[in-house]
Design a protein around this motif. Structure first.
Motif, PDB file in Angstrom:
ATOM      1  N   TYR A 190      61.467  21.029  -2.455  1.00 24.52           N
ATOM      2  CA  TYR A 190      61.199  19.670  -3.044  1.00 24.52           C
ATOM      3  C   TYR A 190      59.678  19.417  -2.487  1.00 24.52           C
ATOM      4  CZ  TYR A 190      66.076  18.659  -3.613  1.00 24.52           C
ATOM      5  OH  TYR A 190      67.506  18.547  -3.900  1.00 24.52           O
ATOM      6  N   ALA A 191      58.980  18.968  -3.739  1.00 27.19           N
ATOM      7  CA  ALA A 191      57.558  18.502  -3.387  1.00 27.19           C
ATOM      8  C   ALA A 191      57.817  17.102  -2.817  1.00 27.19           C
ATOM      9  CB  ALA A 191      56.618  18.450  -4.577  1.00 27.19           C
ATOM     10  N   LYS A 192      57.076  16.785  -1.982  1.00 27.56           N
ATOM     11  CA  LYS A 192      57.230  15.547  -1.272  1.00 27.56           C
ATOM     12  C   LYS A 192      55.672  14.717  -1.251  1.00 27.56           C
ATOM     13  CE  LYS A 192      60.048  18.079   2.026  1.00 27.56           C
ATOM     14  NZ  LYS A 192      59.720  19.198   1.079  1.00 27.56           N
ATOM     15  N   VAL A 193      55.579  13.597  -2.254  1.00 22.50           N
ATOM     16  CA  VAL A 193      54.438  13.084  -2.421  1.00 22.50           C
ATOM     17  C   VAL A 193      54.442  11.482  -2.020  1.00 22.50           C
ATOM     18  CG1 VAL A 193      52.752  12.166  -4.367  1.00 22.50           C
ATOM     19  CG2 VAL A 193      54.477  14.315  -4.780  1.00 22.50           C
ATOM     20  N   GLU A 194      53.331  11.156  -1.091  1.00 25.99           N
ATOM     21  CA  GLU A 194      53.252   9.734  -0.533  1.00 25.99           C
ATOM     22  C   GLU A 194      53.055   8.643  -1.635  1.00 25.99           C
ATOM     23  OE1 GLU A 194      50.023   9.403   2.198  1.00 25.99           O
ATOM     24  OE2 GLU A 194      50.859  11.171   3.496  1.00 25.99           O
ATOM     25  N   SER A 195      54.078   7.705  -1.494  1.00 19.43           N
ATOM     26  CA  SER A 195      54.075   6.481  -2.491  1.00 19.43           C
ATOM     27  C   SER A 195      54.391   5.527  -1.586  1.00 19.43           C
ATOM     28  CB  SER A 195      55.255   6.897  -3.366  1.00 19.43           C
ATOM     29  OG  SER A 195      55.027   5.717  -4.615  1.00 19.43           O
ATOM     30  N   ASP A 196      53.920   4.051  -2.076  1.00 21.59           N
ATOM     31  CA  ASP A 196      54.256   2.763  -1.636  1.00 21.59           C
ATOM     32  C   ASP A 196      55.644   2.539  -2.133  1.00 21.59           C
ATOM     33  OD1 ASP A 196      52.029   2.180  -0.317  1.00 21.59           O
ATOM     34  OD2 ASP A 196      51.134   1.389  -2.068  1.00 21.59           O
ATOM     35  N   ILE A 197      56.895   2.441  -1.041  1.00 20.19           N
ATOM     36  CA  ILE A 197      58.122   2.100  -1.585  1.00 20.19           C
ATOM     37  C   ILE A 197      58.612   0.868  -0.955  1.00 20.19           C
ATOM     38  CG2 ILE A 197      60.563   2.715  -1.257  1.00 20.19           C
ATOM     39  CD1 ILE A 197      58.826   4.741  -3.331  1.00 20.19           C
ATOM     40  N   ASN A 198      58.831  -0.113  -1.620  1.00 27.10           N
ATOM     41  CA  ASN A 198      59.376  -1.449  -1.166  1.00 27.10           C
ATOM     42  C   ASN A 198      58.263  -2.058  -0.066  1.00 27.10           C
ATOM     43  OD1 ASN A 198      62.136  -0.005  -2.148  1.00 27.10           O
ATOM     44  ND2 ASN A 198      62.287  -2.318  -1.999  1.00 27.10           N
ATOM     45  N   GLY A 199      57.315  -1.948  -0.368  1.00 22.20           N
ATOM     46  CA  GLY A 199      56.131  -2.734   0.373  1.00 22.20           C
ATOM     47  C   GLY A 199      55.514  -1.856   1.607  1.00 22.20           C
ATOM     48  N   GLY A 200      55.984  -0.538   1.566  1.00 20.56           N
ATOM     49  CA  GLY A 200      55.662   0.232   2.818  1.00 20.56           C
ATOM     50  C   GLY A 200      55.384   1.722   2.233  1.00 20.56           C
ATOM     51  N   LEU A 201      54.816   2.645   3.173  1.00 23.79           N
ATOM     52  CA  LEU A 201      54.396   3.798   2.735  1.00 23.79           C
ATOM     53  C   LEU A 201      55.821   4.628   2.844  1.00 23.79           C
ATOM     54  CD1 LEU A 201      52.208   5.644   1.949  1.00 23.79           C
ATOM     55  CD2 LEU A 201      51.713   6.083   4.279  1.00 23.79           C
ATOM     56  N   GLY A 202      56.005   5.383   1.983  1.00 24.32           N
ATOM     57  CA  GLY A 202      57.163   6.286   1.703  1.00 24.32           C
ATOM     58  C   GLY A 202      56.835   7.783   1.191  1.00 24.32           C
ATOM     59  N   LEU A 203      57.790   8.115   0.680  1.00 24.29           N
ATOM     60  CA  LEU A 203      57.772   9.559  -0.059  1.00 24.29           C
ATOM     61  C   LEU A 203      58.577   9.544  -1.407  1.00 24.29           C
ATOM     62  CD1 LEU A 203      58.547  12.239   2.803  1.00 24.29           C
ATOM     63  CD2 LEU A 203      56.165  11.545   1.601  1.00 24.29           C
ATOM     64  N   VAL A 204      58.123  10.163  -2.269  1.00 25.33           N
ATOM     65  CA  VAL A 204      59.053  10.168  -3.463  1.00 25.33           C
ATOM     66  C   VAL A 204      59.265  12.110  -3.515  1.00 25.33           C
ATOM     67  CG1 VAL A 204      58.901  10.559  -5.859  1.00 25.33           C
ATOM     68  CG2 VAL A 204      58.190   8.388  -4.983  1.00 25.33           C
ATOM     69  N   LEU A 205      60.569  12.382  -3.791  1.00 27.10           N
ATOM     70  CA  LEU A 205      60.795  13.964  -3.596  1.00 27.10           C
ATOM     71  C   LEU A 205      60.870  14.212  -5.059  1.00 27.10           C
ATOM     72  CD1 LEU A 205      63.755  13.816  -1.074  1.00 27.10           C
ATOM     73  CD2 LEU A 205      61.439  13.972  -0.451  1.00 27.10           C
ATOM     74  N   THR A 206      60.264  15.351  -5.425  1.00 25.93           N
ATOM     75  CA  THR A 206      60.369  15.999  -6.816  1.00 25.93           C
ATOM     76  C   THR A 206      60.982  17.315  -6.853  1.00 25.93           C
ATOM     77  OG1 THR A 206      57.973  16.624  -6.997  1.00 25.93           O
ATOM     78  CG2 THR A 206      58.729  14.415  -7.535  1.00 25.93           C
ATOM     79  N   ASP A 207      61.546  17.676  -7.870  1.00 26.36           N
ATOM     80  CA  ASP A 207      62.077  19.052  -7.964  1.00 26.36           C
ATOM     81  C   ASP A 207      61.538  19.434  -9.501  1.00 26.36           C
ATOM     82  OD1 ASP A 207      63.133  21.544  -8.022  1.00 26.36           O
ATOM     83  OD2 ASP A 207      65.294  20.911  -8.058  1.00 26.36           O
ATOM     84  N   GLY A 208      60.314  20.001  -9.446  1.00 33.34           N
ATOM     85  CA  GLY A 208      59.709  20.200 -10.767  1.00 33.34           C
ATOM     86  C   GLY A 208      59.340  18.901 -11.262  1.00 33.34           C
ATOM     87  N   ASP A 209      59.794  18.659 -12.435  1.00 32.00           N
ATOM     88  CA  ASP A 209      59.205  17.176 -13.107  1.00 32.00           C
ATOM     89  C   ASP A 209      60.460  16.215 -12.586  1.00 32.00           C
ATOM     90  OD1 ASP A 209      57.281  18.304 -14.301  1.00 32.00           O
ATOM     91  OD2 ASP A 209      58.267  19.025 -16.198  1.00 32.00           O
ATOM     92  N   ALA A 210      61.396  16.588 -12.107  1.00 28.19           N
ATOM     93  CA  ALA A 210      62.362  15.782 -11.921  1.00 28.19           C
ATOM     94  C   ALA A 210      62.318  14.799 -10.646  1.00 28.19           C
ATOM     95  CB  ALA A 210      63.862  16.294 -11.736  1.00 28.19           C
ATOM     96  N   ILE A 211      62.617  13.493 -10.576  1.00 26.15           N
ATOM     97  CA  ILE A 211      62.448  12.854  -9.571  1.00 26.15           C
ATOM     98  C   ILE A 211      63.965  12.848  -8.757  1.00 26.15           C
ATOM     99  CG2 ILE A 211      62.326  10.423  -8.326  1.00 26.15           C
ATOM    100  CD1 ILE A 211      59.548  11.486  -9.780  1.00 26.15           C
TER     101      ILE A 211
END
Length: 295
Positions: free
Chosen positions: A239-260
């Motif tokens: 999985y690709a792991k991309v930083e993102s603001d999640i619920n008011g704090g820094l977290g990760l979004v995991l992706t598999d190709g184009d899928a979240i």
């Protein structure tokens, strides 16, 4: 046609209604449904007879949310595994709710704590403490006396203060934790991460019975670190792991190709240490998550 009789008036209030509904319900999808139902009632009402449109809309939206909670409670009793609120991407730089006091009311830990309150305690607390609604309007929304609403808010505040879930640590602390977490996933080395966790940390994952994940929360630093180093790193290796603001704090979004395929968020104590790791893998709760743009 006056502004009151056009969608303009409603649209100015929509973000506030959505924020209220999301905090009450813990679901962006359900919150959007509640706000849409509120709009339909607004559109059908004799708006010329409504002296305070914002208060009227808040009342209707709150009641829609309370009605939904009754049915949601029944469905959650049959939920498979841990239930977590639907994650919401936030923007602390552009969104006014990036202010610490507001962001802290979006954290997953805070939303989970609200689940332990009665529906009316939850609504009264949010209306008064987060959205600054006066007790007269809260009483109207909940169909209660003002004295009863004051008691609801007082009880809810006691629960919130005891739970100590409204901590939002500094951006630097969040970046250090996220870096150590990603390093532990990639290398299996957990020394740096261990120093940033409380001894009683809890890792919870919500798969909704639709994707494989841990069936029950994992408790304690040793077991959480072992799971991350020995299993989670392998599970998420592709999985690709991309930083993102999640619920008011820094977290990760995991992706598999184009899928979240997942999100990761954290909760903190007053010293900035992580008290919880929240993993969302339920695909039904990821439909509103987008892949952040890489900087």
């Amino acid at each position: 046609m006056t502004e009151r009789n056009t969608p303009t008036r409603f649209e100015t209030v929509r973000p506030t209604l959505l924020g209220l509904a999301y905090r009450i319900l813990g679901s962006r999808a359900d919150a959007e449904d509640a706000v849409q139902d509120t709009y339909l009632k607004w559109n059908a009402a004799d708006q010329a007879e409504i002296d305070n449109p914002a208060a009227w809309l808040t009342t209707v939206c709150t009641r829609q949310c309370l009605d939904h909670l009754r049915s949601a409670h029944r469905s959650r009793t049959d939920y498979v595994g841990a239930w977590l609120p639907e994650p919401m991407q936030t923007d602390s730089n552009q969104d006014p709710e990036g202010a610490v006091a507001i962001a802290s009311s979006l954290t997953t830990a805070f939303l989970l704590m609200l689940e332990r309150l009665t529906p009316k305690e939850r609504a009264a607390y949010l209306l008064h403490e987060i959205f600054d609604v006066d007790y007269r309007d809260i009483a109207q929304a909940l169909d209660l006396q003002e004295t009863a609403c004051r008691k609801l808010v007082s009880r809810a505040k006691s629960h919130v203060e005891r739970a100590r879930v409204r901590h939002v640590t500094s951006a630097d602390n969040q970046r250090r934790l996220l870096s150590a977490f990603e390093s532990a996933l990639a290398t299996g080395q957990t020394g740096a991460l261990a120093a940033l966790l409380t001894d009683d940390i809890v890792l919870s994952a919500d798969g909704g019975g639709k994707v494989p994940t841990v069936a029950q929360p994992i408790y304690g630093k040793a077991d959480v670190l072992a799971f991350i180093a020995e299993k989670l790193g392998d599970y998420w290796a592709d999985y690709a792991k991309v930083e993102s603001d999640i619920n008011g704090g820094l977290g990760l979004v995991l992706t598999d190709g184009d899928a979240i395929v997942g999100t990761v968020g954290f909760a903190y104590d007053e010293k900035g240490r992580a008290t919880d790791i929240f993993i969302m893998r339920n695909p039904d709760k990821l439909t509103r998550i987008t892949r952040p743009t890489l900087q």
